[in-house]
Design a protein around this motif. Sequence first.
Motif, mmCIF file in Angstrom:
data_model
loop_
_atom_site.group_PDB
_atom_site.id
_atom_site.type_symbol
_atom_site.label_atom_id
_atom_site.label_comp_id
_atom_site.label_asym_id
_atom_site.label_seq_id
_atom_site.Cartn_x
_atom_site.Cartn_y
_atom_site.Cartn_z
ATOM 1 N N UNK A 34 -1.792 -12.750 -1.212
ATOM 2 C CA UNK A 34 -2.456 -11.448 -1.096
ATOM 3 C C UNK A 34 -1.571 -10.310 -1.582
ATOM 4 N N UNK A 35 -0.294 -10.338 -1.204
ATOM 5 C CA UNK A 35 0.603 -9.276 -1.646
ATOM 6 C C UNK A 35 0.864 -9.362 -3.142
ATOM 7 N N UNK A 36 0.974 -10.578 -3.675
ATOM 8 C CA UNK A 36 1.147 -10.737 -5.121
ATOM 9 C C UNK A 36 -0.055 -10.152 -5.850
ATOM 10 N N UNK A 37 -1.251 -10.433 -5.356
ATOM 11 C CA UNK A 37 -2.467 -9.880 -5.969
ATOM 12 C C UNK A 37 -2.491 -8.357 -5.849
ATOM 13 N N UNK A 38 -2.064 -7.856 -4.687
ATOM 14 C CA UNK A 38 -2.024 -6.412 -4.496
ATOM 15 C C UNK A 38 -1.061 -5.733 -5.449
ATOM 16 N N UNK A 39 0.108 -6.338 -5.652
ATOM 17 C CA UNK A 39 1.092 -5.786 -6.586
ATOM 18 C C UNK A 39 0.543 -5.774 -8.002
ATOM 19 N N UNK A 40 -0.116 -6.862 -8.393
ATOM 20 C CA UNK A 40 -0.684 -6.949 -9.741
ATOM 21 C C UNK A 40 -1.738 -5.867 -9.959
ATOM 22 N N UNK A 41 -2.663 -5.743 -9.003
ATOM 23 C CA UNK A 41 -3.736 -4.757 -9.139
ATOM 24 C C UNK A 41 -3.197 -3.336 -9.126
ATOM 25 N N UNK A 42 -2.269 -3.057 -8.214
ATOM 26 C CA UNK A 42 -1.726 -1.699 -8.146
ATOM 27 C C UNK A 42 -0.911 -1.374 -9.386
ATOM 28 N N UNK A 43 -0.167 -2.352 -9.898
ATOM 29 C CA UNK A 43 0.610 -2.133 -11.124
ATOM 30 C C UNK A 43 -0.307 -1.824 -12.291
ATOM 31 N N UNK A 44 -1.330 -2.652 -12.448
ATOM 32 C CA UNK A 44 -2.253 -2.494 -13.574
ATOM 33 C C UNK A 44 -3.021 -1.184 -13.496
ATOM 34 N N UNK A 45 -3.611 -0.919 -12.340
ATOM 35 C CA UNK A 45 -4.505 0.223 -12.201
ATOM 36 C C UNK A 45 -3.765 1.537 -12.056
ATOM 37 N N UNK A 90 -3.231 -3.907 2.094
ATOM 38 C CA UNK A 90 -4.140 -2.773 2.250
ATOM 39 C C UNK A 90 -3.432 -1.455 2.014
ATOM 40 N N UNK A 91 -2.197 -1.346 2.535
ATOM 41 C CA UNK A 91 -1.422 -0.118 2.340
ATOM 42 C C UNK A 91 -1.048 0.064 0.875
ATOM 43 N N UNK A 92 -0.750 -1.036 0.206
ATOM 44 C CA UNK A 92 -0.394 -0.979 -1.207
ATOM 45 C C UNK A 92 -1.559 -0.479 -2.057
ATOM 46 N N UNK A 93 -2.782 -0.813 -1.626
ATOM 47 C CA UNK A 93 -3.976 -0.478 -2.416
ATOM 48 C C UNK A 93 -4.785 0.679 -1.813
ATOM 49 N N UNK A 97 -7.372 -7.441 2.556
ATOM 50 C CA UNK A 97 -6.332 -6.427 2.467
ATOM 51 C C UNK A 97 -6.804 -5.066 2.035
ATOM 52 N N UNK A 98 -8.067 -4.923 1.700
ATOM 53 C CA UNK A 98 -8.541 -3.657 1.170
ATOM 54 C C UNK A 98 -9.114 -2.789 2.260
#
Length: 197
Positions: A85-96, A136-139, A193-194
């Motif tokens: 979940x955190x890996x996915x969050x990092x990827x999405x936040x990095x990209x977006x 959730x906090x990351x996103x 996490x969202x």
Amino acid sequence: MRTNTHSSINDRLFNIKDLPTIPAIHSRILKITEDINYSVDDVSKHIEKDQVLSSKVLKLVNSPFYGLYSDVATIRRAVILLGSNLIRGIILSTSLFDVADKTLPGLWDHSYCCSTVAGFLAKRFNLITIEEIMTGALLHDIGKVLMKKQLPEESKEIEAAVKNSGITTLDAEKAVIKILPMTMPDYGLPRHGTCRG
């Protein structure tokens, strides 16, 4: 003159099939991690191909929250420690957030700090969903990217109201777009996490 009804705002805000395009390699990692039996080696190999993503993964795993005795130097170990979940969050936040960096500078750094603090609080209160809370906090500010893209004029009005009137962003959003609590559409974000927009 623009009329901001709840219907028109919702139509414009949610009339979008996807968030801004993310790199193909990021999409590939997201696809891999959809499988609960994903290969750590496979995920690590793809992350290592992206220098920016690699640095952010290592930055989060080496944050004070984890309190490790020695720095994590390999992506493979970072993937194991962080979880999918955190890996996915990092990827999405990095990209977006990188897409929106010119209009929302410092957004990723802010989100990283929020994620770390959220982890500390979750641990302090013995919550069992620490990974999901940190994601959730990351996103949590992903709605800002969506608003910048879908409601550019209103976004400028909100920023002006905050700057000139000294009110909070939330109060400015309520005044400009009459925002009400609403559920964000499904953009393929980690479900646990969202947050609500």
